[in-house]
Design an enzyme around this catalytic site. Sequence first.
Site, PDB file in Angstrom:
ATOM      1  N   GLU A  95       0.706  -1.187   0.088  1.00  0.00           N
ATOM      2  CA  GLU A  95      -0.013  -0.016   0.110  1.00  0.00           C
ATOM      3  C   GLU A  95       0.714   0.968   0.017  1.00  0.00           C
ATOM      4  O   GLU A  95       0.478   2.134  -0.463  1.00  0.00           O
ATOM      5  CB  GLU A  95      -0.906   0.015   1.120  1.00  0.00           C
ATOM      6  CG  GLU A  95      -1.957   1.021   1.293  1.00  0.00           C
ATOM      7  CD  GLU A  95      -2.885   1.170   0.120  1.00  0.00           C
ATOM      8  OE1 GLU A  95      -2.437   2.253  -0.579  1.00  0.00           O
ATOM      9  OE2 GLU A  95      -3.796   0.481   0.002  1.00  0.00           O
ATOM     10  N   VAL A 110       2.707   3.886  -3.176  1.00  0.00           N
ATOM     11  CA  VAL A 110       2.192   5.220  -3.797  1.00  0.00           C
ATOM     12  C   VAL A 110       1.338   5.808  -2.481  1.00  0.00           C
ATOM     13  O   VAL A 110       0.348   5.170  -2.122  1.00  0.00           O
ATOM     14  CB  VAL A 110       1.261   4.868  -5.111  1.00  0.00           C
ATOM     15  CG1 VAL A 110       0.718   6.151  -5.560  1.00  0.00           C
ATOM     16  CG2 VAL A 110       1.842   3.848  -5.915  1.00  0.00           C
ATOM     17  N   LYS A 145       5.480   5.576  -9.876  1.00  0.00           N
ATOM     18  CA  LYS A 145       4.144   5.631  -9.395  1.00  0.00           C
ATOM     19  C   LYS A 145       3.064   5.441 -10.396  1.00  0.00           C
ATOM     20  O   LYS A 145       2.065   4.536 -10.265  1.00  0.00           O
ATOM     21  CB  LYS A 145       3.907   6.556  -8.384  1.00  0.00           C
ATOM     22  CG  LYS A 145       4.643   6.694  -7.074  1.00  0.00           C
ATOM     23  CD  LYS A 145       4.647   7.922  -6.183  1.00  0.00           C
ATOM     24  CE  LYS A 145       5.242   7.367  -4.798  1.00  0.00           C
ATOM     25  NZ  LYS A 145       5.566   8.912  -4.103  1.00  0.00           N
TER      26      LYS A 145
HETATM   27 MG    MG Z   1      -0.759   4.152  -0.545  1.00  0.00          MG
END
Ligand code: MG
Length: 809
Positions: A591, A594, A669
Amino acid sequence: MKVLKFGGKSLDNGAGIARVQEIIIDSYQRGERPVVVVSARGGSTDALLALIDQAVRGEDFAAALERFWEHQVAGTALAFYPERQRLSQLLTGIALVRECSARLRDELVSYGELLSVQYLAHLLGRQGYDARAIDAGDFFVTDSQYGAAAVDLERSRGRCVELFGRLPEGAIPIVTGFIARDAAGLRTTLGRNGSNYSAALLANFLDASLMENYTHVDGIYTANPELVPEVRRIDELSYGDAAELAQFGAEILHTKTIEPLQAKDIPLRVLSTFCYGSGTGGTLVTSQPRRKVVRALASQSRRALIHFEGRNMLGHSGVDARIFGALRDADVSAGLVSQGSTERGTAIVVAEGDADRAVEALKTEFRQDLIEGRTTRIYAEKGLAVVAIIGLNLLEFDRPYRALVRNRVLPILLSNTVPDNTLCLVVTEQERAKALKVIHGELFERPKRVHLAIIGHGTVGGALIGQLIEQREQLREQKHIDLRIFAIADSRHLLLDAEGIGLGWEERLEECAQEGLLEEQLVDYGQSHALENMILVDNTASSYIASLYPFFASYGFDIVSSNKRSNIAPYADYLYLRQTLQLHRRSYRYETNVGAGLPLIDNLKLLHLAGEQITRIHGLFSGSLSYIFNRLGEDPSLTLRAVVEESARLGLTEPDPREDLSGEDVARKVLILVRELDVAAELGDVDWVNPVPEALGELSLEDFWQRFEELEQAIEAERAACAPDEVLRYVGDIVWDGQRGEAHLSAGLRRVRRDSPLGRVRGADSCFEIYTESYGSQPIVIQGAGAGAVVTARGVFGDVLRLAEGYES
Ligand code: MG
Ligand code: ASP
């Protein structure tokens, strides 16, 4: 045919008795041909025994007898005239002679069941059913051991089959439990709580398909709920384990109940009358329970240990035979027996009430040995209890034993029975409940252990370790999850500790130089310490560590990572990792790749899996760049140098600011996010603009700072091009045309309006606008702190917890 047995509490005045009728009628209407067996109604047997005691003592029992009758007839028009008369006469007789024989006692207590069947038959009769009250003494033939008579199975079977054969079609037999008659026709009983046994015999004689035992608890539990509040119900149980439990005073079942059922493979269900219709299935006892190992705790109170000590045992055969012979003659039944291999003494558990008799009998038998000193001491130690762990594999006993010692419960005696894996502990009566609780806690309520190997202890890793250590106790208490850091590693050190690494880890780690390959050491350690629930937590930025994920997954590790490397690797490697994870049923959570701790990736995955067409993700993907451009936009007098220095001080940017300023991080990202949509993109597909002039890119850090003005000028030029209501932002953008399968991926400096969502972002916030087909032109916006060690560490912690919650305990 089905046997329904109801216990005393179910038949008492109140909610139970209505349910009992409902259960019988339902069964009858389903065509199950119920044969009903009942106990005496709530407390009646005890009340009768108390009346006998009063009469024996010569006390006035009239008032107590009146209360007994009021209890029996409440809510009915029943008079029980002959029974009233007979009971009064018997009690008066007892009061007269001041004694009550065992035979008479049986006759008196039998009224509990005799009244109970008439009462129930009467209630069912009122509803129009042909219910027949049956005295089991009409077919159960026993010996004349009053109080605990043995049933003559063959004669009883014949009479039973004959009697039931004569009943008219449609009649509902309501049969007394507990009571019988001997060959001379005199009343006998089968022992306290014997109605279950009566019911089981009846089921056997009549070839029932099932026996349902309705009690006040909905099944058999892992321990007595009155002593251990955290008990759990056992759903299925084998005959053997049930018998073992019954032996240890589980009030639900009489010791002999299982035998007749097992002989004909008739399943037994233990259920609650009071939960009827609520769908709980209680406990099913069969020959083939779904789960083979059942663990449960049981206990016996009021025990005594008979100690026999002497020098005459070693090598002399026959002493044990004399001991047990003497006990047999005194009618004392021996429970647990312990004898050391030096044979200097024997200890035998008996019921406390038998202890004096046992000691007397042994002293008589060994009188000469005592005089001559071969036997030194015979005495009883009272006030004891036996706690039994049923279904225990001895390998697992270390934990409960250590917990007992920790809680200062030292068993006086330990003994295991070989065939059925039961371990018995003799403890004092006062310690009984505590022993049960401690053992139950260790065997049934143990928090699930999760073992973490943390690689990298820089800003994020260090913060995470701190958070984990700080929260460990609370998570154990509130979530029953024990998060143990079993390994901390960096590129040169490796600290291993299966018990969990705590404060002071920095110094310990410093002393543990890494020898050999990190991955092999971790896997070996996990295997040799049988660690369950292992998670590799990668907080490095290392491609090498990322390349090891498939290896770790294949050795049973789940993976949590703040390291982006594996997700920006060539797509083939990206897929290979996912296939390996799937093959080994492992999970990988990232998680924080990004937007730091923001709940972005999970939500994106969910939307995508739910079939939502994501058309565009647009926003400020880098918290660090967000901070830099926010500051520049806020205060026109600030120079880029001042802002970059400030953000480095705040830990928002990397030591080499080019890593952030280049925009490469945003490009990564973009790639990570678009891959979440199952787009097979590569980093090269992202059209990304690096604001740092090419000439500065190759310089040493020092030289770069020397020529920083060149970068500043480049940014200033962009800044100057902004209209007054505009600001600069470094924007990542994913435009996805699912229909055509085309993705446009870009990252670069953009001028945006001050009052637009991206223009309004403050501080080091990231902002992600997710456009989807169903949400139309209104994006889902996820915004918040997108950089910083603490929030990133929290995000990693969250990933760890999500995995931990999914583990089985
Ligand atoms: Mg995140
Ligand atoms: N009424 C008898 C007792 O209380 C038998 C039984 O309830 O099972 O022991």
